[in-house]
Design an enzyme around this catalytic site. Structure first.
Site, short mmCIF file in Angstrom:
data_model
loop_
_atom_site.label_atom_id
_atom_site.label_comp_id
_atom_site.label_asym_id
_atom_site.label_seq_id
_atom_site.Cartn_x
_atom_site.Cartn_y
_atom_site.Cartn_z
N ASP A 13 0.80 -1.23 0.00
CA ASP A 13 0.00 0.00 0.00
C ASP A 13 0.83 1.27 0.00
O ASP A 13 0.43 2.31 0.53
CB ASP A 13 -0.95 0.02 1.22
CG ASP A 13 -1.86 -1.20 1.22
OD1 ASP A 13 -2.21 -1.68 0.14
OD2 ASP A 13 -2.22 -1.65 2.33
N LYS A 16 1.72 2.25 -5.10
CA LYS A 16 2.22 1.71 -6.37
C LYS A 16 1.30 2.05 -7.53
O LYS A 16 1.75 2.46 -8.60
CB LYS A 16 2.40 0.18 -6.25
CG LYS A 16 3.39 -0.24 -5.19
CD LYS A 16 3.44 -1.74 -5.02
CE LYS A 16 2.24 -2.35 -4.37
NZ LYS A 16 2.04 -1.99 -2.96
N GLY A 17 -0.03 1.88 -7.29
CA GLY A 17 -1.00 2.14 -8.36
C GLY A 17 -0.87 3.55 -8.89
O GLY A 17 -0.81 3.78 -10.10
N GLY A 40 -4.61 -4.21 -3.81
CA GLY A 40 -5.59 -3.17 -4.11
C GLY A 40 -4.82 -1.93 -4.48
O GLY A 40 -4.17 -1.33 -3.62
N HIS A 41 -4.78 -1.60 -5.76
CA HIS A 41 -3.99 -0.46 -6.24
C HIS A 41 -4.94 0.67 -6.64
O HIS A 41 -5.76 0.52 -7.55
CB HIS A 41 -3.11 -0.89 -7.43
CG HIS A 41 -2.07 -1.90 -7.03
ND1 HIS A 41 -1.15 -2.42 -7.90
CD2 HIS A 41 -1.79 -2.47 -5.82
CE1 HIS A 41 -0.36 -3.27 -7.25
NE2 HIS A 41 -0.75 -3.32 -5.99
N THR A 42 -4.80 1.80 -5.96
CA THR A 42 -5.75 2.91 -6.14
C THR A 42 -5.23 3.95 -7.12
O THR A 42 -4.07 4.38 -7.01
CB THR A 42 -6.01 3.60 -4.78
OG1 THR A 42 -6.25 2.59 -3.80
CG2 THR A 42 -7.21 4.54 -4.85
N THR A 129 -5.86 -11.67 3.36
CA THR A 129 -7.00 -10.98 2.75
C THR A 129 -8.12 -11.97 2.40
O THR A 129 -9.15 -11.58 1.88
CB THR A 129 -6.56 -10.27 1.45
OG1 THR A 129 -6.03 -11.26 0.56
CG2 THR A 129 -5.50 -9.21 1.73
N ARG A 143 2.69 -28.64 -7.29
CA ARG A 143 2.48 -29.19 -8.64
C ARG A 143 1.11 -29.82 -8.84
O ARG A 143 0.93 -30.83 -9.50
CB ARG A 143 3.61 -30.18 -8.98
CG ARG A 143 4.93 -29.45 -9.08
CD ARG A 143 6.11 -30.33 -8.87
NE ARG A 143 6.14 -30.88 -7.53
CZ ARG A 143 7.03 -31.75 -7.11
NH1 ARG A 143 7.95 -32.18 -7.92
NH2 ARG A 143 7.00 -32.19 -5.87
N GLN A 223 1.94 -6.01 -3.26
CA GLN A 223 2.39 -6.14 -1.87
C GLN A 223 3.67 -5.31 -1.67
O GLN A 223 3.85 -4.33 -2.37
CB GLN A 223 2.61 -7.62 -1.50
CG GLN A 223 1.32 -8.43 -1.36
CD GLN A 223 0.74 -8.89 -2.69
OE1 GLN A 223 1.40 -9.53 -3.47
NE2 GLN A 223 -0.52 -8.56 -2.95
P1 GDP Z 1 -0.85 0.44 -3.52
O1 GDP Z 1 -1.44 -0.86 -3.09
O2 GDP Z 1 0.62 0.51 -3.28
O3 GDP Z 1 -1.21 0.81 -4.93
O4 GDP Z 1 -1.48 1.54 -2.57
P2 GDP Z 1 -3.05 1.66 -2.13
O5 GDP Z 1 -3.82 2.14 -3.27
O6 GDP Z 1 -3.48 0.40 -1.45
O7 GDP Z 1 -2.93 2.74 -0.98
C1 GDP Z 1 -2.40 4.00 -1.20
C2 GDP Z 1 -3.45 5.03 -0.81
O8 GDP Z 1 -2.85 6.28 -0.71
C3 GDP Z 1 -4.53 5.20 -1.87
O9 GDP Z 1 -5.73 5.55 -1.24
C4 GDP Z 1 -4.01 6.34 -2.73
O10 GDP Z 1 -5.06 7.06 -3.38
C5 GDP Z 1 -3.36 7.18 -1.67
N1 GDP Z 1 -2.19 7.97 -2.11
C6 GDP Z 1 -1.22 7.65 -3.01
N2 GDP Z 1 -0.27 8.61 -3.03
C7 GDP Z 1 -0.65 9.55 -2.14
C8 GDP Z 1 -0.07 10.78 -1.69
O11 GDP Z 1 1.02 11.20 -2.11
N3 GDP Z 1 -0.76 11.49 -0.75
C9 GDP Z 1 -1.94 11.05 -0.23
N4 GDP Z 1 -2.53 11.79 0.69
N5 GDP Z 1 -2.51 9.91 -0.64
C10 GDP Z 1 -1.87 9.16 -1.56
P1 IMO Z 2 -0.95 -4.13 -2.30
O1 IMO Z 2 -0.49 -4.66 -3.63
C1 IMO Z 2 -1.03 -4.63 2.03
C2 IMO Z 2 -1.04 -8.73 3.56
C3 IMO Z 2 -2.30 -9.20 4.26
C4 IMO Z 2 -1.71 -10.20 5.24
C5 IMO Z 2 -0.57 -10.84 4.44
C6 IMO Z 2 -0.95 -12.14 3.77
O2 IMO Z 2 -2.25 -3.43 -2.33
O3 IMO Z 2 0.14 -3.37 -1.63
P2 IMO Z 2 -2.51 -12.82 1.72
O4 IMO Z 2 -3.90 -12.43 1.37
O5 IMO Z 2 -1.50 -12.48 0.70
O6 IMO Z 2 -2.41 -14.26 2.15
O7 IMO Z 2 -2.17 -11.96 3.05
O8 IMO Z 2 -0.22 -9.88 3.45
N1 IMO Z 2 -1.26 -8.20 2.19
C7 IMO Z 2 -1.21 -6.90 1.88
N2 IMO Z 2 -1.04 -5.81 2.66
N3 IMO Z 2 -1.13 -4.48 0.69
C8 IMO Z 2 -1.26 -5.56 -0.11
O9 IMO Z 2 -1.24 -5.47 -1.45
C9 IMO Z 2 -1.36 -6.84 0.49
N4 IMO Z 2 -1.52 -8.09 0.00
C10 IMO Z 2 -1.45 -8.92 1.06
O10 IMO Z 2 -2.95 -8.14 4.90
O11 IMO Z 2 -1.11 -9.52 6.32
MG MG Z 3 -2.93 -1.58 -1.81
#
Ligand code: GDP
Ligand code: IMO
Ligand code: MG
Length: 423
Positions: A13, A16-17, A40-42, A129, A143, A223
């Site tokens: 989180d 990355k998205g 979950g990439h936002t 998750t 396998r 991740q």
């Molecule tokens: P990812 O899994 O790495 O793609 O990240 P997520 O989408 O799970 O979480 C990142 C959150 O931070 C999302 O709600 C984005 O919209 C938000 N976000 C990303 N960059 C920034 C930033 O520079 N500032 C703020 N305030 N929010 C951000």
């Molecule tokens: P993105 O790509 C944050 C965490 C879960 C749990 C552990 C194992 O959005 O950054 P799993 O479902 O893979 O068996 O869960 O990894 N986890 C993440 N935490 N961002 C993610 O993906 C995650 N994908 C899995 O919360 O602790």
């Molecule tokens: Mg995420």
């Protein structure tokens, strides 16, 4: 041509998205190399917000190919939901969304096994998750797994029933776990049928051809490095290789073609799910980070655990990945703090060290902190590095020195254009 890499350096989180969506126009192909719908990439732009789980984050940029690579595990139900989301947004993905024939399939029974296993662990649960990720990768390495390409073979139903039978046998280990498979199985089969419309490719050959013809490729991680199966905080990790090494096995490319490795870190730290988190704050500052950073899971909605940035942890993941440049995200969340802290070193009773231990939980750990002055200014409208307050620049410069790596991108808001580039 080379393959650049973009991946998370913490526990996921990191944003990355957003960064992939921003960088995508510099590339011809974006390739997801591991993980599945646990991600979950936002993406935020034009007043809209999209959360992608399986589809790479370059899909909203016209003309760019997006590959769901061989190392990804695919749940057809989630993928079809994402396709519906794209259709709703009038995104034409027909010739641009490619699915690797070798990608493994998440069966409805994989999800059940994930849930049953987590429930049986009680307080020791991983905090999965519950998307079936662990059981699917277990079947891959055991396998037993089914791959996308298997669906196009005449004996698919037979193989599916065989694996399902095995899973139902395994579920008997959990007598207290009850389930209803019928509905999800029906939806799964329907979704598989819809996936026939996608372009299915042999990822390794496809990318070799693309690289030969001069196409630029960006590999998108899911991740974060601290969730890596080999080098993360085991067993509180995911089941795939989230590191640069995973790009080769997840896309079928040789190590020699890896170019830039862009590591992403938030300006603080979060973790969702169980496991060690040395800089975690269970106080008002932790609450404030969660509130101002909107730290709630993009996949599960769970509140994320929050803490200060951890330099030894980052030095470790920069080392593991061969990071060549850093993107620092969510710096704007720190606008609200008088003082900003950073873990500069660990102490396990023998003086300062920046070594990440075999197992954080088995150690008496003191985190040594460094304090920076806050800037009390909204950063979101700043467009150049020089335009940042001097306290922000001094914080970023100090991080660069501690991490011995250039911070080339500074993100100051969730929207696509809230990014400061540093040449
Ligand atoms: P990812 O899994 O790495 O793609 O990240 P997520 O989408 O799970 O979480 C990142 C959150 O931070 C999302 O709600 C984005 O919209 C938000 N976000 C990303 N960059 C920034 C930033 O520079 N500032 C703020 N305030 N929010 C951000
Ligand atoms: P993105 O790509 C944050 C965490 C879960 C749990 C552990 C194992 O959005 O950054 P799993 O479902 O893979 O068996 O869960 O990894 N986890 C993440 N935490 N961002 C993610 O993906 C995650 N994908 C899995 O919360 O602790
Ligand atoms: Mg995420």
């Amino acid at each position: 041509m080379t393959v650049d890499v973009l991946l998370g350096l913490q526990w996921g989180d990191e944003g990355k998205g957003k960064i992939v969506d921003y960088l995508a126009p510099n590339y011809d192909i974006i390739g997801r190399f591991q993980g599945g719908p646990n991600a979950g990439h936002t993406l935020k732009f034009g007043g809209q917000k999209f959360v992608l789980h399986t589809v790479p984050s370059g899909i909203f940029r016209p003309g760019i190919e997006n590959i769901i690579g061989s190392g990804v595990v695919v749940d057809p139900i989630t993928l079809c939901e994402e396709l519906a989301l794209l259709e709703g947004a009038n995104v034409d993905y027909a010739d641009r969304l490619l699915l690797a024939r070798q990608a493994h399939l998440i069966l409805p029974t994989h999800r059940l096994l994930d849930k049953a296993s987590e429930l049986s662990k009680g307080a020791d649960k991983i905090g999965s998750t519950l998307r079936g990720i662990g059981p699917t990768y277990m079947d891959k390495t055991g396998r037993n797994g089914l791959r996308v390409g298997d669906y196009f073979r005449p004996n698919f139903q037979e193989k599916y029933q065989e694996l399902k039978k095995k899973h139902l046998g395994l579920l008997k280990i959990y007598p207290a776990f009850s389930y209803d498979l019928e509905k999800s199985e029906e939806a799964w089969m329907e979704s598989m049928e819809k996936l026939r419309d996608l372009r299915v490719i042999d990822c390794a050959y496809h990318l070799r051809g693309a690289l030969k013809s001069g196409k630029r490729v960006l590999a998108e991680g899911a991740q974060g490095s601290m969730l890596d199966i080999n080098f993360g905080t085991y067993p509180f990790v995911t089941s795939s290789t989230t590191l640069t090494a995973g790009v080769c096995i997840g896309l079928g490319i040789p190590p020699s073609v890896i170019g830039e490795v862009i590591g992403i870190t938030k300006a603080y730290c979060t973790r969702v799910g169980s496991g060690p988190f040395p800089s975690e704050l269970n106080d008002a500052d932790g609450e404030r980070l969660r509130k101002f950073g909107s730290e709630f899971g993009a996949t599960t909605g769970r509140p994320r655990r929050c803490g200060w940035l951890d330099v030894p942890q980052l030095r470790y993941t920069i080392m593991l990945n061969g990071v060549t440049q850093l993107a620092l995200t969510k710096v704007d969340v720190l606008d609200h703090f008088e003082e900003i802290k950073v873990v500069s070193n660990y102490d396990f009773g023998n003086g300062p060290t920046d070594q990440v231990p075999f197992d954080y939980t088995g150690e008496e750990l003191t985190t040594l902190m460094e304090t920076h002055t806050g800037w009390h200014t909204a950063l979101s409208d700043v467009t150049t590095y020089e335009g940042l307050p001097s306290a922000t620049r001094s914080y970023i410069d100090s991080l660069e020195r501690s991490l011995e790596t250039k911070i080339s991108m500074i993100s100051t808001g969730p929207e696509r254009d809230k990014l400061i580039l540093r040449p």
